[in-house]
Design an enzyme around this catalytic site. Structure first.
Site, PDB file in Angstrom:
ATOM      1  N   LYS A   1       0.844  -1.188   0.000  1.00  0.00           N
ATOM      2  CA  LYS A   1       0.000   0.000   0.000  1.00  0.00           C
ATOM      3  C   LYS A   1       0.882   1.242   0.000  1.00  0.00           C
ATOM      4  CE  LYS A   1      -4.124  -1.994   0.464  1.00  0.00           C
ATOM      5  NZ  LYS A   1      -5.234  -1.826  -0.489  1.00  0.00           N
TER       6      LYS A   1
ATOM      7  N   LYS B   1     -14.195  -8.589  -6.611  1.00  0.00           N
ATOM      8  CA  LYS B   1     -14.512  -8.700  -5.193  1.00  0.00           C
ATOM      9  C   LYS B   1     -16.012  -8.953  -5.046  1.00  0.00           C
ATOM     10  CE  LYS B   1     -10.885  -5.562  -3.494  1.00  0.00           C
ATOM     11  NZ  LYS B   1     -10.620  -4.230  -2.889  1.00  0.00           N
TER      12      LYS B   1
ATOM     13  N   ASP C   1      -5.778 -12.122  -3.563  1.00  0.00           N
ATOM     14  CA  ASP C   1      -5.497 -11.165  -2.497  1.00  0.00           C
ATOM     15  C   ASP C   1      -6.580 -11.358  -1.444  1.00  0.00           C
ATOM     16  OD1 ASP C   1      -4.655  -9.046  -0.943  1.00  0.00           O
ATOM     17  OD2 ASP C   1      -5.726  -7.546  -2.140  1.00  0.00           O
TER      18      ASP C   1
END
Length: 328
Positions: free
Chosen positions: A150, A246, A296
Site C-alpha cells: 500500500k 470482489k 489477495d
C-alpha cells in the site's frame, strides 16, 4: 417451516492498524445474513464500504427491503434485480448459496460445477507507513511469495524500494488506492518496472482512468475501484490489463462468477480480492480462484481473532476450511 432472514452487524478488532491512502482501519465492520428454511441455515458476510457510500446501517436497511421477498420464496436469480450490486446483495446472495448447500446436501463448489482449491498463494498486505516501518513489515514476511504494498503519493518510490530491499525475492503488487494522478503514474512507471513489480492496482481515481487508454505501461495495471460488475468489463479492457473481482463490489458470488467468465473472454488477468473481513467472507471468494492470476485474500490475517474453523494463512499461503458452502 417458514423461511426466515436474520441480519446483524458485527465488529472484529484488528491485530494492528490497517492503513491505506484513504485512511486507517482498526476493526473489520461486517454485516452477516442468516437464512433459515426447513430446519437448515445458510450464512453470508459482507463489508460495507464508505468509498461506495455504504455503512452498516445502510446495508442492513437494503437487506431488510428484501426480507418479505425472501420469505415468500425469492431465488438467487430474482435477488440480482431486487438489490443493486454491493455489500447487501453480496451477504444475501452468499447466504442463498450456502442455504442451497444445506438443503441439497451438496457443496457449493459441486452445485456451481467448480473445483474448490486445497491451498493457494495469497498476497499479504504491507500497510501504508514510513519506508522504514514498511521495510520492517516486509522483513517479517520474508517467506511470503507475494506482497501487496500500500502506497500513497507522498513517497511511493521510497516505500517500494524499502520493501524490495527487505524482501528481494517476493513478487510485488503496488496498490496506491486511487491516490496518484495520471502524470505521477507515468513518471513512476520506469522505476516501478525496474523494481520488478508484477502489477499496479488502481493507481488513479476511477473518475480519471480514461487517461490510462493513452499510457503504455511496462507493468500490467489492474482495475479495482473502477470495476464492479460484468457491465464494466468492456470499458475496463480498454484501460487495464487486469481486473480485481470482489464479492462486495459485484454483489455476490452469482455475479462474480459471471464477471470472471466475462473477464476471461476479454483476455483480462483476474485478481480475486477482498475487504478486511472474516473467513466467512473469504470462503465463497475461493470459488473464483480457478484461472486467476492473483489472489489477495488475506483479510482474516489482519484480525485479532477470526471465526472458529476459519481459513488458515501462513507464510503467504491460504488453507481453506469448511466454514461455508459445505453441508453441515
Amino acid at each position: 417451516m417458514p423461511r426466515t432472514l436474520i441480519a446483524r452487524s458485527e465488529s472484529w478488532p484488528l491485530n494492528r492498524p490497517f492503513r491505506i491512502s484513504r485512511g486507517v482501519k482498526t476493526a473489520a465492520e461486517v454485516v452477516v445474513v442468516e437464512l433459515h428454511e426447513e430446519g437448515r441455515s445458510g450464512a453470508g458476510e459482507a463489508v460495507p464500504y464508505s468509498r461506495y457510500g455504504e455503512s452498516p446501517a445502510s446495508v442492513l436497511a437494503q437487506i431488510e427491503s428484501v426480507r418479505s421477498a425472501f420469505e415468500s420464496g425469492m431465488t438467487s436469480a430474482a435477488l440480482q434485480s431486487a438489490l443493486p450490486p454491493g455489500a447487501a446483495r453480496n451477504a444475501v446472495d452468499c447466504a442463498l448459496w450456502d442455504l442451497e448447500a444445506q438443503l441439497t446436501r451438496r457443496s457449493v463448489a459441486d452445485i456451481a460445477g467448480i473445483m474448490a482449491p486445497s491451498e493457494i498463494i495469497t498476497a499479504v498486505t504491507i500497510s501504508l507507513d514510513t519506508p522504514e516501518r514498511m521495510a520492517q513489515a516486509a522483513a517479517r514476511l520474508d517467506a511470503a511469495p507475494l506482497l501487496k504494498v500500500k502506497v500513497d503519493a507522498s513517497e511511493p518510490l521510497a516505500q517500494l524500494r524499502a520493501v524490495r530491499a527487505a524482501a528481494p525475492a517476493a513478487r510485488l503488487i503496488v496498490d496506491p488506492n486511487e491516490s496518484w494522478s495520471p502524470a505521477l503514474l507515468k513518471r513512476l512507471l520506469p522505476d516501478i518496472a525496474a523494481l520488478g513489480a508484477d502489477l499496479i492496482e488502481q493507481p488513479v481515481p476511477a473518475a480519471d482512468d480514461a487517461a490510462l487508454e493513452h499510457i503504455e505501461s511496462p507493468v500490467p495495471i489492474c482495475a479495482d475501484e473502477s470495476a464492479h460488475t460484468s457491465a464494466d468489463l468492456e470499458r475496463i479492457a480498454r484501460r487495464y490489463q487486469a481486473v480485481n473481482i470482489k464479492l462486495d463490489k459485484a454483489g455476490g458470488l452469482t455475479e462474480a462468477l459471471a464477471m470472471r467468465a466475462g473477464a476471461e473472454a476479454l483476455g483480462l488477468t483476474i485478481m480475486v480480492g477482498c475487504m478486511v473481513c472474516t473467513s466467512l467472507a473469504i470462503a465463497p471468494a475461493l470459488l473464483l480462484i480457478n484461472g486467476a492470476g492473483f489472489a489477495d485474500l488475506d483479510g482474516p490475517w489482519w484480525l485479532a481473532r477470526d471465526r472458529d474453523n476459519g481459513v488458515r494463512i501462513s507464510d503467504g499461503r491460504l488453507y481453506p476450511a469448511a466454514l461455508w458452502g459445505f453441508p453441515r
